[in-house]
Design an enzyme around this catalytic site. Structure first.
Site, short mmCIF file in Angstrom:
data_model
loop_
_atom_site.label_atom_id
_atom_site.label_comp_id
_atom_site.label_asym_id
_atom_site.label_seq_id
_atom_site.Cartn_x
_atom_site.Cartn_y
_atom_site.Cartn_z
N GLN A 97 -3.14 12.87 9.61
CA GLN A 97 -3.64 12.17 8.22
C GLN A 97 -5.10 12.38 8.15
OE1 GLN A 97 -4.11 7.65 9.13
NE2 GLN A 97 -2.23 8.56 10.42
N ARG A 271 -0.80 11.88 4.57
CA ARG A 271 -0.12 12.19 5.47
C ARG A 271 0.25 13.62 5.38
NH1 ARG A 271 1.51 7.05 4.97
NH2 ARG A 271 1.02 5.66 6.83
#
Length: 404
Positions: A97, A271
């Site tokens: 992420q 993400r």
């Protein structure tokens, strides 16, 4: 003011009493029952809307207490803490992420409020409590090129045009390769990962630590494209007390271990791998920073702000106003020690040891799991008396990074 932290039982957390979060949470609140087969992932200490701490002995959250008296509690009329303190116990890797900066967070929140639920940035600081593993920042160019040369499966996935960029020492090669990786067809990613796994089968030792890491992630996540990020991102193995600071757009993934974490109050996470959650690959690729620095450069060093007066207090000062974290780690022979409380208050978490803290003329007993919110009205200089026990005294104190 004593508070009870908010426990989060995310799937990736360590199970039962194997989780340091569970141990701390039960020490913090003796009424908490720990279930051995349940994950205990995070302990939140703050006034975040999704998990505010609870004021001990009162049926209200810390957020309500601060709103009722913001000047006395945090010294301003804002009515909210700018930071959130956490403890994490990680059994299974978190997602690959990045976090957006403030401007980008505001834009994403306007455009996709169901995904990016607030307009704030989310810089983070992680301080290892145990041996701690993470992916953080892009590896140096030569290391990435070396992995591509070592793995014919990666060469096949990335294609000749990308390999030519590396052969020509083109500075854009890493960016082009990672974009190609993340945009590869799922069936091609699966073939690449499965083929690497077959070649490693029974021979992980030949591939050393990277082989063990690959097999662990492959076992947990199958053919998720994030598994291949280990060949692009620095693999850090932190010892207790070491820290990393995750600024906006720095790619990262926590992999294993226990840590103190402090961050700006936000839930904004972009993400792109190692997760069943929504992957916003295009946004991550647009934001991510390709600095390609050595892993050791990712370590974030604390400072001794008062080396004579407080020689055992190391303070981590990220380059943002939202938060700072002080580590108070006392040698066994220290019996008295001063603790500072900044003008806008702080949160103190005791990890080990016992003692008594003088707060506003009152004595507060300290032990493992004790969490105190120290309001502005508690004063700036507090005295700590440490008991003579077999375990050292260790505590962490979160505060805003705005000192007078």
């Amino acid at each position: 003011m004593e508070i009870f932290g908010n426990v989060k039982c995310y799937e990736w957390g360590k199970l039962g009493r194997q989780s340091f979060v569970a141990q701390l949470a039960q020490a913090n609140n003796e009424l908490l029952e720990v279930e051995e087969n349940s994950p205990y992932a995070e302990l939140w200490m703050g006034d975040h809307v999704n998990g505010p701490a609870t004021v001990k002995g009162e049926s209200k959250g810390l957020d309500e207490a601060i709103r009722a008296d913001p000047i006395g509690m945090i010294g301003t009329s804002d009515g909210r803490l700018p930071f959130l303190l956490k403890v994490l116990s990680i059994r299974k890797a978190l997602s690959v992420q990045v976090h957006p900066d403030k401007v980008e967070a505001e834009k994403l929140h306007r455009q996709f409020p169901d995904v990016y639920k607030d307009p704030n940035h989310k810089p983070e600081l992680a301080i290892a409590l145990t041996d701690f593993q993470a992916l953080c920042g892009f590896r140096p160019y030569g290391e990435i090129d070396g992995f591509i040369q070592e793995y014919p499966e990666l060469q096949k996935l990335l294609g000749e045009s990308v390999l030519a960029k590396f052969h020509a020492k083109d500075k854009s090669a890493v960016k082009i390769a990672y974009e190609r990786l993340m945009h590869s067809a799922p069936e091609d990613v699966k073939r690449c990962i499965d083929d690497i796994a077959k070649r490693m089968d029974g021979q992980e030792a030949m591939f050393k630590e990277m082989g063990h890491l690959f097999i662990r992630l492959y076992t947990d996540f199958g053919c998720d494209v994030g598994v291949l990020s280990i060949y692009f991102l620095n693999y850090l193995q932190l010892k207790p007390g070491q820290a990393i600071y995750l600024a906006a757009n720095v790619p990262h993934a926590y992999l294993d271990g226990d840590c103190i974490e402090c961050m700006a109050c936000s839930d904004n996470v972009v993400r792109a791998g190692l997760t069943p959650k929504f992957k916003d690959v295009d946004t991550l690729l647009r934001l991510v920073s390709y600095d390609c620095l050595p892993g050791e450069s990712m370590l974030f060093q604390p400072k001794l702000l008062q080396p004579k007066e407080k020689p055992y207090t190391r303070t981590f000062l990220p380059p943002v106003p939202d938060f700072a974290v002080a580590e108070v780690r006392l040698p066994a022979d220290v019996r008295e020690y001063g603790v500072s409380n900044p003008a806008n208050g702080s949160i103190l978490l005791v990890i080990s040891g016992k003692g008594t803290l003088m707060v506003g003329g009152s004595e507060v007993k300290l032990k493992m799991g004790k969490i105190l919110f120290l309001p502005t009205s508690a004063g700036k200089n507090l005295q700590l008396m440490v008991e003579n026990t077999n375990e050292p005294f260790l505590a962490f104190q979160a505060m805003s990074n705005q000192f007078e």
